[in-house]
Design a protein around this motif. Structure first.
Motif, PDB file in Angstrom:
ATOM      1  N   UNK A  60       0.659  -1.380  -0.114  1.00 20.51           N
ATOM      2  CA  UNK A  60       0.198  -0.184   0.106  1.00 20.51           C
ATOM      3  C   UNK A  60       0.258   1.568   0.217  1.00 20.51           C
ATOM      4  N   UNK A  61       2.017   0.627   0.707  1.00 19.28           N
ATOM      5  CA  UNK A  61       2.599   2.321   0.765  1.00 19.28           C
ATOM      6  C   UNK A  61       3.561   2.676  -1.182  1.00 19.28           C
ATOM      7  N   UNK A  62       3.666   1.604  -1.571  1.00 15.12           N
ATOM      8  CA  UNK A  62       4.234   1.613  -2.703  1.00 15.12           C
ATOM      9  C   UNK A  62       3.412   2.522  -3.820  1.00 15.12           C
ATOM     10  N   UNK A  63       2.172   1.983  -3.309  1.00 17.08           N
ATOM     11  CA  UNK A  63       0.583   2.348  -4.192  1.00 17.08           C
ATOM     12  C   UNK A  63       0.955   3.729  -4.194  1.00 17.08           C
ATOM     13  N   UNK A  64       1.336   4.366  -2.665  1.00 18.94           N
ATOM     14  CA  UNK A  64       0.211   5.569  -1.910  1.00 18.94           C
ATOM     15  C   UNK A  64       1.682   6.653  -2.974  1.00 18.94           C
ATOM     16  N   UNK A  65       2.781   5.540  -2.863  1.00 15.76           N
ATOM     17  CA  UNK A  65       3.943   7.170  -3.251  1.00 15.76           C
ATOM     18  C   UNK A  65       3.593   7.490  -5.052  1.00 15.76           C
ATOM     19  N   UNK A  66       2.759   6.158  -5.421  1.00 15.69           N
ATOM     20  CA  UNK A  66       2.182   6.436  -6.784  1.00 15.69           C
ATOM     21  C   UNK A  66       1.858   6.849  -7.480  1.00 15.69           C
ATOM     22  N   UNK A  67       0.643   7.175  -6.807  1.00 16.74           N
ATOM     23  CA  UNK A  67      -0.123   8.085  -6.453  1.00 16.74           C
ATOM     24  C   UNK A  67       0.522   9.884  -6.056  1.00 16.74           C
ATOM     25  N   UNK A  68       1.133   9.678  -5.780  1.00 16.02           N
ATOM     26  CA  UNK A  68       1.443  11.393  -4.529  1.00 16.02           C
ATOM     27  C   UNK A  68       2.151  11.396  -5.775  1.00 16.02           C
ATOM     28  N   UNK A  69       3.270  10.390  -6.244  1.00 14.53           N
ATOM     29  CA  UNK A  69       4.052  11.218  -7.191  1.00 14.53           C
ATOM     30  C   UNK A  69       3.706  11.617  -8.790  1.00 14.53           C
ATOM     31  N   UNK A  70       2.487  11.614  -8.747  1.00 21.31           N
ATOM     32  CA  UNK A  70       1.652  11.689  -9.800  1.00 21.31           C
ATOM     33  C   UNK A  70       1.002  13.689  -9.758  1.00 21.31           C
ATOM     34  N   UNK A  71       1.161  13.830  -8.360  1.00 19.45           N
ATOM     35  CA  UNK A  71       0.546  15.319  -8.650  1.00 19.45           C
ATOM     36  C   UNK A  71      -0.711  15.176  -7.670  1.00 19.45           C
ATOM     37  N   UNK A  72      -1.035  16.696  -7.539  1.00 17.51           N
ATOM     38  CA  UNK A  72      -2.572  17.272  -7.617  1.00 17.51           C
ATOM     39  C   UNK A  72      -3.017  17.914  -8.329  1.00 17.51           C
ATOM     40  N   UNK A  73      -4.488  17.715  -8.991  1.00 11.69           N
ATOM     41  CA  UNK A  73      -5.020  18.450 -10.078  1.00 11.69           C
ATOM     42  C   UNK A  73      -4.712  20.283  -9.160  1.00 11.69           C
ATOM     43  N   UNK A  74      -4.439  20.761 -10.482  1.00 14.66           N
ATOM     44  CA  UNK A  74      -4.616  22.385 -10.236  1.00 14.66           C
ATOM     45  C   UNK A  74      -6.523  22.796 -10.064  1.00 14.66           C
ATOM     46  N   UNK A  75      -6.465  23.883  -9.563  1.00 16.47           N
ATOM     47  CA  UNK A  75      -8.152  24.498  -9.693  1.00 16.47           C
ATOM     48  C   UNK A  75      -8.195  25.699  -9.820  1.00 16.47           C
ATOM     49  N   UNK A  76      -9.230  25.799  -9.712  1.00 15.86           N
ATOM     50  CA  UNK A  76      -9.116  27.629 -10.237  1.00 15.86           C
ATOM     51  C   UNK A  76      -8.468  28.833  -8.805  1.00 15.86           C
ATOM     52  N   UNK A  77      -8.528  28.302  -7.819  1.00 13.08           N
ATOM     53  CA  UNK A  77      -8.219  29.018  -7.047  1.00 13.08           C
ATOM     54  C   UNK A  77      -6.097  29.092  -7.064  1.00 13.08           C
ATOM     55  N   UNK A  78      -5.259  27.897  -7.494  1.00  9.95           N
ATOM     56  CA  UNK A  78      -4.111  27.747  -7.664  1.00  9.95           C
ATOM     57  C   UNK A  78      -3.296  28.828  -8.607  1.00  9.95           C
ATOM     58  N   UNK A  79      -2.661  29.747  -7.687  1.00 11.73           N
ATOM     59  CA  UNK A  79      -1.620  30.584  -8.993  1.00 11.73           C
ATOM     60  C   UNK A  79      -1.119  29.581  -9.739  1.00 11.73           C
ATOM     61  N   UNK A  80      -0.998  30.831 -11.279  1.00 11.24           N
ATOM     62  CA  UNK A  80      -0.422  30.010 -12.552  1.00 11.24           C
ATOM     63  C   UNK A  80       1.560  29.034 -12.022  1.00 11.24           C
ATOM     64  N   UNK A  81       2.034  28.987 -12.295  1.00  9.37           N
ATOM     65  CA  UNK A  81       3.017  27.876 -12.238  1.00  9.37           C
ATOM     66  C   UNK A  81       3.632  27.868 -10.573  1.00  9.37           C
ATOM     67  N   UNK A  82       2.298  27.016  -9.709  1.00  9.09           N
ATOM     68  CA  UNK A  82       2.134  27.056  -8.492  1.00  9.09           C
ATOM     69  C   UNK A  82       2.220  25.990  -8.609  1.00  9.09           C
ATOM     70  N   UNK A  83       2.777  24.364  -7.947  1.00  9.82           N
ATOM     71  CA  UNK A  83       2.368  23.001  -8.074  1.00  9.82           C
ATOM     72  C   UNK A  83       1.090  23.396  -6.647  1.00  9.82           C
TER      73      UNK A  83
END
Length: 247
Positions: free
Chosen positions: A200-223
């Motif tokens: 499960x930790x390997x799965x979580x690391x894989x999910x985390x490595x993919x990153x997070x979807x930006x939304x309307x409040x995410x500043x441009x160029x900021x993860x």
């Protein structure tokens, strides 16, 4: 604020319903189980999927561990529940699992903050606002190590691999839970009820490595550091590996 760690508590609304004549009928009080866990119906927050209140025997099973096989769209996420540490929480989780409450749901939140690294699941609506239609009391941890970076001495380390409940305040546990993929610093306000296996930790690391979807409040160029994971994580099967798990 949604529960963490999710559900926003709705303000209780009371009122009379007109009936024939001049009498009025008050809303029925919420149902409450009679055992020590006292699972309490939440009419203002109905279940995202139909599910009865969990069994609440006079003596809640509080010994041993229960393995739960979890298959996600990103890989295995095996869990081990600790009945001794949080018997009412383990009882509720197993009850929801055997009723299929978690199956075919989507983990709706990934955080990648320096002090908070978790994947949050357990809401069939995938909005952070859905729950099982009941709540129950906290079983807060008492042995988590203090966070050295916290000058107040109040925060604790929720270490990599812990399984804990999300909530919207004291005694508001429902179905939403989170798994910790990196040591996190939190007030000890979240019930710990198990651990994640190595796969499960390997799965979580894989999910985390993919990153997070930006939304309307995410500043441009900021993860973004909080939001839906890019690598969508669906719980395809949640199966307790025990006999009469929730009894």
């Amino acid at each position: 604020m949604k529960r963490l760690l999710g559900i926003v508590l709705a303000a209780a609304v009371s009122g009379a319903v007109l009936t024939s004549g001049t009498a009025s009928a008050e809303p029925a009080p919420p149902r409450v189980t009679h055992g020590p866990c006292r699972y309490t119906e939440t009419p203002d927050e109905p279940a995202a999927r139909p599910v009865p209140l969990p069994p609440d025997p006079r003596h809640t099973p509080d010994r041993g561990q229960v393995d739960v096989a979890v298959l996600t769209s990103q890989g295995a996420l095996p869990l081990r529940l600790d009945r001794a540490e949080a018997p009412c929480t383990a009882q509720s989780f197993l009850h929801l699992a055997v009723h299929g409450f978690f199956t075919r749901t989507t983990c709706h939140r990934l955080t990648a903050h320096p002090t908070l690294k978790v994947l949050q699941c357990g809401d069939p609506t995938a909005t952070g606002e859905g729950g099982p239609g009941y709540r129950y009391h906290d079983e807060l941890p008492t042995t988590l190590p203090p966070a050295p970076s916290d000058p107040t001495g109040q925060r604790r380390i929720y270490s990599r691999g812990l399984l804990a409940m999300a909530n919207a305040g004291p005694d508001t546990n429902g179905s939403q839970f989170f798994v910790v993929y990196g040591d996190s610093t939190l007030l000890p306000n979240y019930t710990v009820f198990g651990t994640v296996g190595a796969a499960g930790l390997r799965t979580l690391d894989h999910v985390a490595a993919g990153g997070i979807q930006p939304d309307a409040d995410t500043p441009p160029g900021t993860p973004p550091v909080d939001g839906k994971p890019v690598r969508t994580t669906d719980l395809q099967l949640v199966l307790p590996l025990c006999v009469r798990c929730a009894s």
